[in-house]
Design a protein around this motif. Structure first.
Motif, PDB file in Angstrom:
ATOM      1  N   GLN A  26      73.715 -64.222  74.540  1.00 49.99           N
ATOM      2  CA  GLN A  26      75.266 -64.282  73.911  1.00 49.99           C
ATOM      3  C   GLN A  26      74.842 -65.789  74.306  1.00 49.99           C
ATOM      4  N   ILE A  27      75.805 -66.340  73.255  1.00 51.81           N
ATOM      5  CA  ILE A  27      75.859 -67.800  73.394  1.00 51.81           C
ATOM      6  C   ILE A  27      77.324 -67.719  73.721  1.00 51.81           C
ATOM      7  N   VAL A  28      77.779 -68.952  74.491  1.00 54.19           N
ATOM      8  CA  VAL A  28      78.692 -69.390  74.663  1.00 54.19           C
ATOM      9  C   VAL A  28      78.839 -71.058  74.265  1.00 54.19           C
ATOM     10  N   LEU A  29      79.827 -71.613  73.861  1.00 53.91           N
ATOM     11  CA  LEU A  29      80.535 -72.528  73.382  1.00 53.91           C
ATOM     12  C   LEU A  29      81.443 -73.098  74.341  1.00 53.91           C
ATOM     13  N   LYS A  30      81.650 -74.622  74.420  1.00 57.81           N
ATOM     14  CA  LYS A  30      82.789 -74.830  75.026  1.00 57.81           C
ATOM     15  C   LYS A  30      83.034 -76.416  74.276  1.00 57.81           C
ATOM     16  N   TRP A  31      84.192 -76.633  74.535  1.00 56.85           N
ATOM     17  CA  TRP A  31      84.922 -77.420  73.132  1.00 56.85           C
ATOM     18  C   TRP A  31      85.697 -78.495  73.988  1.00 56.85           C
ATOM     19  N   ASN A  32      86.017 -79.559  73.844  1.00 58.35           N
ATOM     20  CA  ASN A  32      87.889 -80.323  74.094  1.00 58.35           C
ATOM     21  C   ASN A  32      88.263 -79.450  73.208  1.00 58.35           C
ATOM     22  N   LEU A  42      82.576 -71.163  63.126  1.00 57.06           N
ATOM     23  CA  LEU A  42      81.175 -70.766  61.616  1.00 57.06           C
ATOM     24  C   LEU A  42      80.386 -71.080  62.127  1.00 57.06           C
ATOM     25  N   ALA A  43      79.347 -69.806  61.641  1.00 54.54           N
ATOM     26  CA  ALA A  43      78.086 -70.005  61.987  1.00 54.54           C
ATOM     27  C   ALA A  43      76.992 -69.614  60.789  1.00 54.54           C
ATOM     28  N   ARG A  44      75.294 -70.497  61.293  1.00 57.77           N
ATOM     29  CA  ARG A  44      74.624 -70.038  59.814  1.00 57.77           C
ATOM     30  C   ARG A  44      73.369 -69.848  60.340  1.00 57.77           C
ATOM     31  N   TYR A  45      72.780 -68.692  59.760  1.00 52.54           N
ATOM     32  CA  TYR A  45      70.958 -68.603  59.538  1.00 52.54           C
ATOM     33  C   TYR A  45      70.465 -69.238  60.054  1.00 52.54           C
ATOM     34  N   LEU A  46      68.537 -69.067  59.979  1.00 51.29           N
ATOM     35  CA  LEU A  46      68.065 -70.699  59.767  1.00 51.29           C
ATOM     36  C   LEU A  46      68.227 -70.579  58.245  1.00 51.29           C
ATOM     37  N   THR A  66      90.078 -77.423  78.047  1.00 57.53           N
ATOM     38  CA  THR A  66      88.675 -77.139  76.769  1.00 57.53           C
ATOM     39  C   THR A  66      88.947 -75.621  76.521  1.00 57.53           C
ATOM     40  N   THR A  67      88.040 -75.418  76.046  1.00 60.99           N
ATOM     41  CA  THR A  67      88.426 -74.199  75.169  1.00 60.99           C
ATOM     42  C   THR A  67      86.539 -73.359  74.900  1.00 60.99           C
ATOM     43  N   ALA A  68      86.373 -71.909  75.386  1.00 65.07           N
ATOM     44  CA  ALA A  68      85.548 -71.518  75.087  1.00 65.07           C
ATOM     45  C   ALA A  68      85.442 -69.984  74.432  1.00 65.07           C
ATOM     46  N   TRP A  69      84.257 -70.490  73.644  1.00 62.65           N
ATOM     47  CA  TRP A  69      84.000 -69.085  72.685  1.00 62.65           C
ATOM     48  C   TRP A  69      82.774 -67.887  73.124  1.00 62.65           C
ATOM     49  N   THR A  70      82.313 -67.107  73.394  1.00 64.00           N
ATOM     50  CA  THR A  70      81.170 -66.186  73.638  1.00 64.00           C
ATOM     51  C   THR A  70      80.931 -65.136  72.827  1.00 64.00           C
ATOM     52  N   ASN A  71      80.011 -65.208  72.325  1.00 62.96           N
ATOM     53  CA  ASN A  71      79.334 -64.292  70.170  1.00 62.96           C
ATOM     54  C   ASN A  71      77.987 -63.793  70.983  1.00 62.96           C
ATOM     55  N   GLN A  72      77.324 -62.757  71.083  1.00 64.25           N
ATOM     56  CA  GLN A  72      76.161 -62.255  70.577  1.00 64.25           C
ATOM     57  C   GLN A  72      75.863 -63.137  69.444  1.00 64.25           C
ATOM     58  N   MET A  73      74.439 -63.469  70.029  1.00 63.97           N
ATOM     59  CA  MET A  73      73.166 -64.186  69.229  1.00 63.97           C
ATOM     60  C   MET A  73      73.202 -62.876  67.593  1.00 63.97           C
ATOM     61  N   GLN A  74      73.204 -63.469  66.634  1.00 65.82           N
ATOM     62  CA  GLN A  74      72.398 -62.524  65.489  1.00 65.82           C
ATOM     63  C   GLN A  74      71.077 -62.743  64.996  1.00 65.82           C
ATOM     64  N   ALA A  75      70.148 -63.867  65.663  1.00 66.90           N
ATOM     65  CA  ALA A  75      69.524 -64.460  64.800  1.00 66.90           C
ATOM     66  C   ALA A  75      68.706 -65.332  65.865  1.00 66.90           C
ATOM     67  N   ASP A  76      67.510 -65.589  66.090  1.00 69.31           N
ATOM     68  CA  ASP A  76      66.797 -66.122  66.861  1.00 69.31           C
ATOM     69  C   ASP A  76      66.833 -67.585  66.855  1.00 69.31           C
ATOM     70  N   GLN A  77      67.503 -67.670  66.049  1.00 69.24           N
ATOM     71  CA  GLN A  77      68.088 -69.518  65.375  1.00 69.24           C
ATOM     72  C   GLN A  77      69.859 -69.549  65.388  1.00 69.24           C
ATOM     73  N   GLN A  78      70.846 -70.122  64.874  1.00 71.50           N
ATOM     74  CA  GLN A  78      71.876 -70.235  64.401  1.00 71.50           C
ATOM     75  C   GLN A  78      72.442 -71.177  64.639  1.00 71.50           C
ATOM     76  N   PHE A  79      72.992 -71.406  64.124  1.00 64.62           N
ATOM     77  CA  PHE A  79      73.826 -73.839  63.638  1.00 64.62           C
ATOM     78  C   PHE A  79      75.878 -72.946  63.775  1.00 64.62           C
ATOM     79  N   PHE A  80      76.169 -73.946  64.155  1.00 62.84           N
ATOM     80  CA  PHE A  80      77.838 -73.589  64.322  1.00 62.84           C
ATOM     81  C   PHE A  80      78.611 -74.407  64.567  1.00 62.84           C
ATOM     82  N   ARG A  81      79.318 -74.447  63.570  1.00 61.33           N
ATOM     83  CA  ARG A  81      80.491 -75.346  63.602  1.00 61.33           C
ATOM     84  C   ARG A  81      81.865 -74.677  64.262  1.00 61.33           C
TER      85      ARG A  81
END
Length: 86
Positions: A26-32, A42-46, A66-81
């Motif tokens: 799982q990956i956790v993103l946190k932002w102001n 949004l996400a995209r893969y390699l 502060t807001t956080a979002w947790t999600n299961q990684m779908q690939a070895d490498q992902q890019f988030f926005r």
């Protein structure tokens, strides 16, 4: 935005502040954030043939400063926005 520009909105600085991976992939993103706003993730893969980003979470309510979002990684490498929901 896509160039890494950080924006100010109604007195707060919108910026991704922390990313971490947890056991189980799982990956956790946190932002102001600011109260009463909603966010999209949004996400995209390699990039191989399809380099478009896809909505993976919509209208996430602000959790305060502060807001956080947790999600299961779908690939070895992902890019988030993270962006303000429309």
């Amino acid at each position: 935005d896509h160039s890494g520009q950080v924006y100010y909105f109604e007195g707060y600085r919108f910026a991704l502040t922390h990313t971490t991976t947890q056991p189980g992939g799982q990956i956790v993103l946190k932002w102001n954030s600011a109260p009463n706003l909603q966010y999209d993730v949004l996400a995209r893969y390699l990039c191989t043939t399809d380099c478009s980003a896809r909505l993976v979470a919509t209208n996430l309510p602000s959790q305060g400063n502060t807001t956080a979002w947790t999600n299961q990684m779908q690939a070895d490498q992902q890019f988030f926005r993270v962006q303000l929901a429309q």
